[in-house]
Design a protein around this motif. Structure first.
Motif, PDB file in Angstrom:
ATOM      1  N   ALA A 221     -15.782 -46.084  11.908  1.00 15.71           N
ATOM      2  CA  ALA A 221     -16.976 -45.852  11.405  1.00 15.71           C
ATOM      3  C   ALA A 221     -17.100 -47.223  10.645  1.00 15.71           C
ATOM      4  CB  ALA A 221     -17.807 -44.783  10.064  1.00 15.71           C
ATOM      5  N   SER A 222     -16.688 -47.421  10.142  1.00 16.66           N
ATOM      6  CA  SER A 222     -16.378 -48.872   8.824  1.00 16.66           C
ATOM      7  C   SER A 222     -16.573 -50.257   9.790  1.00 16.66           C
ATOM      8  CB  SER A 222     -16.264 -49.223   7.923  1.00 16.66           C
ATOM      9  OG  SER A 222     -14.615 -49.414   7.920  1.00 16.66           O
ATOM     10  N   ALA A 223     -15.511 -49.993  10.748  1.00 12.71           N
ATOM     11  CA  ALA A 223     -15.028 -51.123  12.133  1.00 12.71           C
ATOM     12  C   ALA A 223     -16.309 -51.295  13.020  1.00 12.71           C
ATOM     13  CB  ALA A 223     -13.739 -50.635  12.719  1.00 12.71           C
ATOM     14  N   LEU A 224     -16.603 -49.460  13.300  1.00 16.27           N
ATOM     15  CA  LEU A 224     -18.261 -50.256  14.648  1.00 16.27           C
ATOM     16  C   LEU A 224     -19.260 -50.757  13.982  1.00 16.27           C
ATOM     17  CD1 LEU A 224     -17.508 -46.222  15.492  1.00 16.27           C
ATOM     18  CD2 LEU A 224     -17.495 -48.473  16.790  1.00 16.27           C
ATOM     19  N   VAL A 225     -19.069 -50.109  12.855  1.00 14.57           N
ATOM     20  CA  VAL A 225     -20.715 -50.828  11.768  1.00 14.57           C
ATOM     21  C   VAL A 225     -20.319 -52.035  12.222  1.00 14.57           C
ATOM     22  CG1 VAL A 225     -22.061 -51.285   9.758  1.00 14.57           C
ATOM     23  CG2 VAL A 225     -20.994 -48.967  10.365  1.00 14.57           C
ATOM     24  N   GLN A 226     -19.334 -52.478  11.659  1.00 14.24           N
ATOM     25  CA  GLN A 226     -19.085 -54.226  11.265  1.00 14.24           C
ATOM     26  C   GLN A 226     -18.982 -54.635  13.309  1.00 14.24           C
ATOM     27  OE1 GLN A 226     -17.957 -55.937   9.039  1.00 14.24           O
ATOM     28  NE2 GLN A 226     -18.711 -54.755   7.356  1.00 14.24           N
ATOM     29  N   ILE A 227     -18.160 -54.401  13.904  1.00 15.25           N
ATOM     30  CA  ILE A 227     -18.374 -54.647  15.024  1.00 15.25           C
ATOM     31  C   ILE A 227     -19.590 -54.936  16.090  1.00 15.25           C
ATOM     32  CG2 ILE A 227     -17.802 -54.155  17.281  1.00 15.25           C
ATOM     33  CD1 ILE A 227     -15.436 -52.664  16.564  1.00 15.25           C
ATOM     34  N   ALA A 228     -20.730 -53.527  15.394  1.00 21.54           N
ATOM     35  CA  ALA A 228     -21.789 -53.809  15.552  1.00 21.54           C
ATOM     36  C   ALA A 228     -23.168 -54.961  15.481  1.00 21.54           C
ATOM     37  CB  ALA A 228     -22.807 -52.543  15.520  1.00 21.54           C
ATOM     38  N   GLY A 229     -22.411 -55.365  14.341  1.00 27.77           N
ATOM     39  CA  GLY A 229     -22.934 -56.965  13.500  1.00 27.77           C
ATOM     40  C   GLY A 229     -23.017 -58.158  14.422  1.00 27.77           C
ATOM     41  N   ARG A 230     -21.426 -58.390  15.774  1.00 26.34           N
ATOM     42  CA  ARG A 230     -21.673 -59.159  15.652  1.00 26.34           C
ATOM     43  C   ARG A 230     -22.081 -59.822  16.709  1.00 26.34           C
ATOM     44  NH1 ARG A 230     -20.109 -60.836  12.527  1.00 26.34           N
ATOM     45  NH2 ARG A 230     -19.892 -59.494  11.378  1.00 26.34           N
ATOM     46  N   ALA A 231     -23.462 -59.271  16.805  1.00 34.78           N
ATOM     47  CA  ALA A 231     -24.758 -59.115  17.691  1.00 34.78           C
ATOM     48  C   ALA A 231     -26.172 -59.238  16.933  1.00 34.78           C
ATOM     49  CB  ALA A 231     -25.458 -57.823  18.792  1.00 34.78           C
ATOM     50  N   GLY A 232     -27.111 -59.954  17.775  1.00 29.75           N
ATOM     51  CA  GLY A 232     -27.450 -60.448  17.315  1.00 29.75           C
ATOM     52  C   GLY A 232     -28.233 -60.944  15.766  1.00 29.75           C
ATOM     53  N   ARG A 233     -27.245 -61.877  15.662  1.00 33.31           N
ATOM     54  CA  ARG A 233     -26.981 -63.119  14.451  1.00 33.31           C
ATOM     55  C   ARG A 233     -28.238 -64.399  14.765  1.00 33.31           C
ATOM     56  NH1 ARG A 233     -22.818 -60.739  11.538  1.00 33.31           N
ATOM     57  NH2 ARG A 233     -22.888 -62.573  10.333  1.00 33.31           N
ATOM     58  N   ALA A 234     -28.520 -64.512  15.977  1.00 35.98           N
ATOM     59  CA  ALA A 234     -29.996 -65.445  15.590  1.00 35.98           C
ATOM     60  C   ALA A 234     -30.761 -64.880  15.955  1.00 35.98           C
ATOM     61  CB  ALA A 234     -29.057 -66.402  17.251  1.00 35.98           C
ATOM     62  N   ALA A 235     -31.956 -66.094  15.553  1.00 31.79           N
ATOM     63  CA  ALA A 235     -33.588 -65.567  15.093  1.00 31.79           C
ATOM     64  C   ALA A 235     -34.214 -65.231  15.953  1.00 31.79           C
ATOM     65  CB  ALA A 235     -33.793 -66.620  14.403  1.00 31.79           C
ATOM     66  N   ASP A 236     -33.575 -66.314  17.755  1.00 33.37           N
ATOM     67  CA  ASP A 236     -34.424 -66.400  19.089  1.00 33.37           C
ATOM     68  C   ASP A 236     -33.048 -65.428  19.614  1.00 33.37           C
ATOM     69  OD1 ASP A 236     -31.609 -67.474  19.044  1.00 33.37           O
ATOM     70  OD2 ASP A 236     -32.020 -69.152  20.319  1.00 33.37           O
ATOM     71  N   ALA A 256     -21.540 -44.351  12.232  1.00 38.08           N
ATOM     72  CA  ALA A 256     -22.082 -45.705  12.400  1.00 38.08           C
ATOM     73  C   ALA A 256     -23.185 -46.233  12.912  1.00 38.08           C
ATOM     74  CB  ALA A 256     -20.818 -46.611  13.848  1.00 38.08           C
ATOM     75  N   LYS A 257     -24.050 -44.699  13.867  1.00 36.86           N
ATOM     76  CA  LYS A 257     -25.353 -45.925  14.052  1.00 36.86           C
ATOM     77  C   LYS A 257     -25.931 -45.156  13.158  1.00 36.86           C
ATOM     78  CE  LYS A 257     -27.727 -44.586  18.415  1.00 36.86           C
ATOM     79  NZ  LYS A 257     -28.221 -44.128  19.314  1.00 36.86           N
ATOM     80  N   ARG A 258     -25.731 -44.619  12.803  1.00 37.18           N
ATOM     81  CA  ARG A 258     -26.778 -43.675  11.653  1.00 37.18           C
ATOM     82  C   ARG A 258     -27.080 -44.398  10.954  1.00 37.18           C
ATOM     83  NH1 ARG A 258     -24.001 -39.194  10.894  1.00 37.18           N
ATOM     84  NH2 ARG A 258     -23.089 -39.681   8.858  1.00 37.18           N
ATOM     85  N   GLN A 259     -25.636 -44.976  10.551  1.00 37.89           N
ATOM     86  CA  GLN A 259     -25.725 -46.108   9.223  1.00 37.89           C
ATOM     87  C   GLN A 259     -26.677 -47.233   9.762  1.00 37.89           C
ATOM     88  OE1 GLN A 259     -22.281 -47.200   7.761  1.00 37.89           O
ATOM     89  NE2 GLN A 259     -23.351 -48.915   6.622  1.00 37.89           N
ATOM     90  N   ILE A 260     -26.554 -47.526  10.772  1.00 37.56           N
ATOM     91  CA  ILE A 260     -27.423 -49.031  11.045  1.00 37.56           C
ATOM     92  C   ILE A 260     -28.709 -49.163  11.138  1.00 37.56           C
ATOM     93  CG2 ILE A 260     -27.839 -50.373  13.155  1.00 37.56           C
ATOM     94  CD1 ILE A 260     -24.526 -50.464  13.619  1.00 37.56           C
ATOM     95  N   VAL A 261     -29.550 -46.817  11.421  1.00 35.44           N
ATOM     96  CA  VAL A 261     -30.580 -47.044  11.856  1.00 35.44           C
ATOM     97  C   VAL A 261     -30.960 -46.679   9.940  1.00 35.44           C
ATOM     98  CG1 VAL A 261     -32.031 -44.485  12.341  1.00 35.44           C
ATOM     99  CG2 VAL A 261     -30.111 -45.666  13.995  1.00 35.44           C
ATOM    100  N   MET A 262     -30.576 -45.877   9.058  1.00 33.95           N
ATOM    101  CA  MET A 262     -30.738 -46.095   7.968  1.00 33.95           C
ATOM    102  C   MET A 262     -30.610 -47.604   7.111  1.00 33.95           C
ATOM    103  SD  MET A 262     -29.400 -46.919   5.004  1.00 33.95           S
ATOM    104  CE  MET A 262     -27.531 -46.361   4.974  1.00 33.95           C
ATOM    105  N   MET A 263     -30.701 -48.662   8.060  1.00 36.12           N
ATOM    106  CA  MET A 263     -30.165 -49.819   7.087  1.00 36.12           C
ATOM    107  C   MET A 263     -32.126 -50.388   7.391  1.00 36.12           C
ATOM    108  SD  MET A 263     -26.331 -51.541   6.659  1.00 36.12           S
ATOM    109  CE  MET A 263     -26.017 -51.317   7.843  1.00 36.12           C
ATOM    110  N   ASN A 264     -31.929 -50.165   8.632  1.00 40.34           N
ATOM    111  CA  ASN A 264     -33.136 -50.534   9.527  1.00 40.34           C
ATOM    112  C   ASN A 264     -34.781 -50.191   8.993  1.00 40.34           C
ATOM    113  OD1 ASN A 264     -31.784 -52.493  10.994  1.00 40.34           O
ATOM    114  ND2 ASN A 264     -32.116 -51.348  12.015  1.00 40.34           N
ATOM    115  N   GLY A 265     -34.241 -48.922   8.083  1.00 38.47           N
ATOM    116  CA  GLY A 265     -35.505 -48.140   7.541  1.00 38.47           C
ATOM    117  C   GLY A 265     -35.644 -48.714   6.397  1.00 38.47           C
ATOM    118  N   ARG A 266     -34.359 -49.475   5.681  1.00 45.02           N
ATOM    119  CA  ARG A 266     -34.800 -49.551   4.196  1.00 45.02           C
ATOM    120  C   ARG A 266     -36.156 -50.597   4.172  1.00 45.02           C
ATOM    121  NH1 ARG A 266     -31.094 -47.492   0.552  1.00 45.02           N
ATOM    122  NH2 ARG A 266     -30.324 -45.852   1.464  1.00 45.02           N
TER     123      ARG A 266
END
Length: 266
Positions: A221-236, A256-266
């Motif tokens: 789960a932690s690896a998948l969160v980190q991997i997903a974090g490679r995307a969306g790193r630029a403002a444009d 992993a998906k639940r953690q990302i959704v949770m972080m977006n909801g904070r």
């Protein structure tokens, strides 16, 4: 990290130290591997340790003692995926600051989970993955394609390359990995097929991320969160797509998906 720090602190000399490389620059800002802290004693007024839950910090008490020995001020640990020891320390009173937004203020890309048949992997790649890769490259994005096994990287890279794309495969055993990663950053390579060696620390603007066989045990789960974090790193391109391609659901995928959704909801 050195080029990014030099951009952020343009008027401050920066010394870089790691195995086999020692800048002699007299600087108030030092970028170093944790192992180099064994050479210092009460030398730093502030120490920031990035990816504290990852190798080599995880499970290596010596390196934690090195950090404590080199400090003469506060220590800040950074991680998107705190491990059990860090969570235990938090419960015991370790001060925590939670940052749920990147510098550009946009939410983290939420991964899509796509089910498909993987019986012919790695000798044959499902057409849906090939189409997805071609579609994201057509939008002007680069593409990181993660695979669970070292032996798969060159095989999957060869399959994707048949579609007329500039592709390379990298793994920890690849002697040319630094050159390939540099070429990917410079957009000489459109698609980089990689193992979890690149789950952290890689920042490429306008980069889509796909995970092949995401239910494999290599993808925690932690690896998948980190991997997903490679995307969306630029403002444009904060909405870079992330897709977990899998033949079944796993607790790691859902967590992993639940953690990302949770972080977006904070």
């Amino acid at each position: 990290l050195a080029p990014r720090l030099r951009t952020a602190f343009a008027t401050t000399p920066i010394a870089v130290r790691y195995g086999g490389h020692f800048d002699q620059t007299d600087s108030d800002l030092v970028l170093t591997t944790v192992h180099q802290l064994l050479r210092f004693h009460r030398a730093f007024d502030l120490i920031v340790v990035d990816e504290v839950d990852a190798f080599p910090m995880a499970g290596t008490p010596m390196l934690h003692r090195a950090v404590q020995g080199a400090r003469r001020g506060p220590v800040v640990y950074l991680t998107a995926t705190p491990d059990r020891p860090l969570k235990a320390a938090m419960r015991k009173g370790l001060m925590v600051s939670r940052l749920f937004r990147r510098f550009h203020g946009h939410p983290l890309p939420v991964p899509a989970i796509r089910l498909m048949n993987f019986k012919k992997l790695p000798s044959q790649l499902p057409p849906a993955i090939v189409k997805w890769v071609r579609d994201v490259v057509a939008t002007g994005r680069s593409c990181l394609l993660f695979v669970p096994k070292i032996s798969w990287a060159p095989q999957i890279a060869a399959l994707v390359q048949r579609n007329g794309l500039r592709v390379a495969g990298v793994a920890s055993t690849d002697r040319l990995r630094a050159e390939k990663i540099k070429a990917f950053r410079q957009r000489q390579i459109q698609v980089l097929v990689t193992t979890t060696i690149l789950e952290r620390g890689v920042t490429v603007p306008k980069c889509a991320v796909g995970v092949v066989a995401a239910a494999d045990r290599a993808f925690t789960a932690s690896a998948l969160v980190q991997i997903a974090g490679r995307a969306g790193r630029a403002a444009d391109s904060a909405d870079d797509p992330v897709v977990f391609f899998t033949d079944r659901y796993t607790l790691a995928l859902l967590a992993a998906k639940r953690q990302i959704v949770m972080m977006n909801g904070r």
